[in-house]
Design an enzyme around this catalytic site. Structure first.
Site, PDB file in Angstrom:
ATOM      1  N   GLY A 161      15.534  48.073  84.606  1.00 53.71           N
ATOM      2  CA  GLY A 161      16.867  48.620  84.835  1.00 53.71           C
ATOM      3  C   GLY A 161      16.950  50.099  84.522  1.00 53.71           C
TER       4      GLY A 161
ATOM      5  CB  ILE B  51      19.314  51.380  79.787  1.00 50.00           C
ATOM      6  CG1 ILE B  51      20.727  51.880  80.085  1.00 50.00           C
ATOM      7  CG2 ILE B  51      18.972  51.579  78.316  1.00 50.00           C
ATOM      8  CD1 ILE B  51      20.977  53.302  79.737  1.00 50.00           C
TER       9      ILE B  51
ATOM     10  CG  ASP C 184      13.636  43.509  84.746  1.00 48.56           C
ATOM     11  OD1 ASP C 184      14.252  44.475  84.276  1.00 48.56           O
ATOM     12  OD2 ASP C 184      14.123  42.753  85.613  1.00 48.56           O
ATOM     13  CG  HIS C 185      15.506  38.409  85.708  1.00 52.74           C
ATOM     14  ND1 HIS C 185      16.227  37.887  86.745  1.00 52.74           N
ATOM     15  CD2 HIS C 185      16.290  39.320  85.119  1.00 52.74           C
ATOM     16  CE1 HIS C 185      17.415  38.476  86.779  1.00 52.74           C
ATOM     17  NE2 HIS C 185      17.475  39.341  85.792  1.00 52.74           N
ATOM     18  CB  SER C 186      14.300  42.476  88.878  1.00 53.31           C
ATOM     19  OG  SER C 186      14.107  43.186  90.088  1.00 53.31           O
TER      20      SER C 186
ATOM     21  CE1 TYR D 110      10.811  47.984  95.445  1.00 58.50           C
ATOM     22  CE2 TYR D 110      12.956  48.383  94.441  1.00 58.50           C
ATOM     23  CZ  TYR D 110      11.905  48.809  95.227  1.00 58.50           C
ATOM     24  OH  TYR D 110      11.926  50.069  95.786  1.00 58.50           O
TER      25      TYR D 110
ATOM     26  CB  ALA E 127      17.780  47.385  77.987  1.00 59.96           C
TER      27      ALA E 127
ATOM     28  CE  LYS F  69      32.664  48.396  81.791  1.00 58.22           C
ATOM     29  NZ  LYS F  69      32.056  49.707  81.505  1.00 58.22           N
TER      30      LYS F  69
ATOM     31  N   GLY G 287      24.735  57.845  87.017  1.00 59.43           N
ATOM     32  CA  GLY G 287      23.730  57.513  88.021  1.00 59.43           C
ATOM     33  C   GLY G 287      23.033  56.191  87.832  1.00 59.43           C
TER      34      GLY G 287
END
Length: 581
Positions: free
Chosen positions: A275, A277, A297-299, A301, A343, A389, A428
């Site tokens: 990601g 961060i 990461d589980h992505s 790409y 993260a 948040k 960004g």
């Protein structure tokens, strides 16, 4: 075709120049002093200068076409060395005043030749059809002015806020104050303004832009000092001024030494490493010389991208979800992790509102899995990336992150120091408002803003990540660190500025209404009390006590409950769910 000079050995050329210039200077000095020409003196002076040039300082290797102030100093040192060689020989035969005058004549002629050669070699034949003004008469501005010599741009003047520099000039180019520039060129519009102040704060850049932009067709800026490659052309690194340049904050108390001491030689696990961060944290771990980075990461790409980018570094990519505790435990078991930077999270507010179960599984229980394993395997420090948040949340995403903060603060951490770092939006990042607005402008669409009064905090990704690492370095366990995000910014003002920068007067702003769970404004503190640290950019929020057995019982209820919103409200009483339908 190679010129005659290019074909001549530089050492032979240096011999000839020394001999010829020495002959001229001695002849001229003899004429001034009404002395007869001394061939013995000439021969010994030439030999002494050859010896100094070839065997003492080897100045024959200096390139005249790329001469600098240092080149002239070296040349002067060479000839002073030669003077020391021949002075004792002629001390009783020739007046010292004659020898000193000859030396200065020689230095003058040699320097004049070098300047002339440098000027004609570097003189541009490009027709100067455009005008450029450089804001900043420091090293960056001067280097840019030199590089513009070989371009179609003619430097009209420098602008600088330093009153000492104003009314002076560089290479016959005046240095003006902003007010003097506007007064002198009030009826003219030029092609390009370059802001050559790579370490300036956003407030300074924004003030310059707003004050001078009407006088120029285009405004460009040098990137930050960290982004500038020392030996590369500054002109090639100029970029169009962007909204990131106008909003970027550069913390003055960034302590890179502290960060380096924290990261150097450590094995770092980064969850969500693909990601915005996580990937920047991985880059900085390389910069600060981590021993090994485990990028999880589980992505597929995203993981592939950061692994390829850092392929020359000791990085291990692991495709795994933090909800898969079996696979996650094998990572801790196999890699002897020193630091965990967590993260991984679902962060997009409206999407989380539509996928509550998955968001809770990933954000809450994925975080719990990672913290529990860090404690089990004796990790030194665990840093949880949180969000503004989480403060008085009105959406599921913020509430899940608040629960993560509660668990991080109240779990029995044993030897592991567990901290959370809370900050606002990063400029960004994927899914953030700026890339969305930019895509809408490029697609010739009106910009959509949810509400005219909505505000957000913003920070650059690299600076936010460095402050995260800095907070981790000073952490002792149990803290919630809060990054100073400066003043909140109205999103409608941001949209207006992006339209202005794009030059697209046809693009309008449309208000679409608040989305599910969206607040008009975000907060960084739950209450007004906070504890300062040795860094102004980092404060510590007051801890919230939550008996850990009770919290684990409530989390178990959350996992098995059908009405998860009700249990979220039980754990986080300040959760005020706003659907905004």
């Amino acid at each position: 075709m190679m010129s005659i000079i290019d074909r001549i050995d530089k050492r032979l050329l240096n011999f000839l120049v020394i001999a010829i210039v020495s002959s001229i200077s001695i002849f001229w000095t003899s004429f001034i002093f009404h002395e007869s020409f001394n061939y013995e003196f000439l021969a010994l002076v030439i030999v002494a200068r050859w010896i100094a040039s070839f065997f003492i300082l080897k100045d024959y290797s200096l390139s005249w076409s790329k001469a600098t102030q240092k080149t002239f100093l070296i040349k002067s040192a060479v000839n002073l060395s030669a003077f020391v060689l021949y002075l004792p020989i002629f001390y009783l035969k020739i007046e010292i005043s004659f020898m000193v005058s000859e030396l200065f004549s020689y230095l003058f002629i040699m320097t004049f030749l070098m300047y002339m050669y440098y000027y004609f070699i570097n003189k541009s034949d490009v027709l100067k059809t455009k005008s450029v003004v450089i804001y900043g008469a420091g090293k960056a501005g001067i280097k840019l002015e030199q590089e513009f010599l070989n371009s179609e741009y003619r430097t009209i003047c420098f602008i600088d806020d330093d009153k000492i520099l104003q009314k002076r000039s560089i290479d016959n180019i005046n240095i003006l104050s902003p007010s003097s520039f506007k007064k002198r060129f009030q009826n003219e519009k030029m092609e390009l303004l370059v802001i050559a102040m790579p370490s300036s704060q956003k407030e300074v850049v924004q003030k310059i832009y707003e004050e001078l932009q009407p006088h120029f067709d285009e405004v460009q800026i040098l990137p930050s000092l960290d982004a500038i490659l020392r030996n590369h052309s500054f002109v090639n690194q100029l970029k169009h001024i962007s909204v990131e340049d106008l909003l970027a904050r550069h913390p003055k108390d960034l302590d890179k030494k502290e960060i380096a001491n924290f990261i150097r030689g450590k094995r770092v696990l980064i969850t969500g490493a693909g990601g915005s961060i996580g990937s920047e944290i991985a880059r900085q771990c390389k910069q600060y010389e981590a021993l090994h980075v485990v990028a999880l990461d589980h992505s597929e790409y995203n993981l592939y991208q950061i692994e390829q980018e850092l392929s020359d570094f000791n990085i291990t990519p692991i495709m795994c979800s933090v909800t898969n505790i079996v696979s996650l435990e094998s990572v801790f078991k196999n890699h002897r992790i020193d630091i965990v930077i967590h993260a991984a999270a679902y962060k997009h507010v409206p999407l989380v509102e539509s996928n509550v179960d998955d968001a809770i599984a990933n954000n809450v229980f994925g975080t719990k899995n990672t913290i529990d394993l860090a404690i089990k395997y004796g990790v030194e420090k665990f840093i949880l990336i949180s969000t503004d948040k989480a403060v008085r949340p009105t959406n599921v995403m913020g509430t899940t992150k608040r629960i993560c903060e509660l668990y991080a603060q109240n779990v029995d951490a044993k030897k592991t120091e567990i901290v959370a770092v809370r900050f606002g939006n990063v400029l960004g990042s994927s899914g953030s408002v700026i890339p969305k607005f930019r895509a809408q402008i490029e697609a010739n669409q009106n910009i959509t803003v949810t509400h005219p009064d909505i505000t957000r905090y913003f920070m650059l990704i690299p600076e936010a990540c460095e402050l995260v690492l800095q907070a981790g370095a000073i952490a002792q366990g149990g803290e919630i660190f809060i990054l100073d995000m400066g003043e909140s910014i109205k999103i409608v003002d941001l949209a207006t500025k992006m339209i202005e920068l794009s030059g697209r007067e046809d693009i309008k702003i449309e208000f679409t209404g608040l989305r599910p769970g969206e607040k008009l404004y975000e907060e960084l503190l739950i209450d007004e009390s906070s504890v300062t640290t040795k860094y102004e950019s980092i404060t510590v929020g007051q801890p919230t006590l939550y008996e850990i057995d009770k919290l684990n019982s409530d989390l178990n209820e959350l996992k098995n409950s059908i009405n998860k919103l009700e249990v979220l409200k039980k754990i986080v009483p300040e959760f005020n769910h706003q659907l905004n339908h």
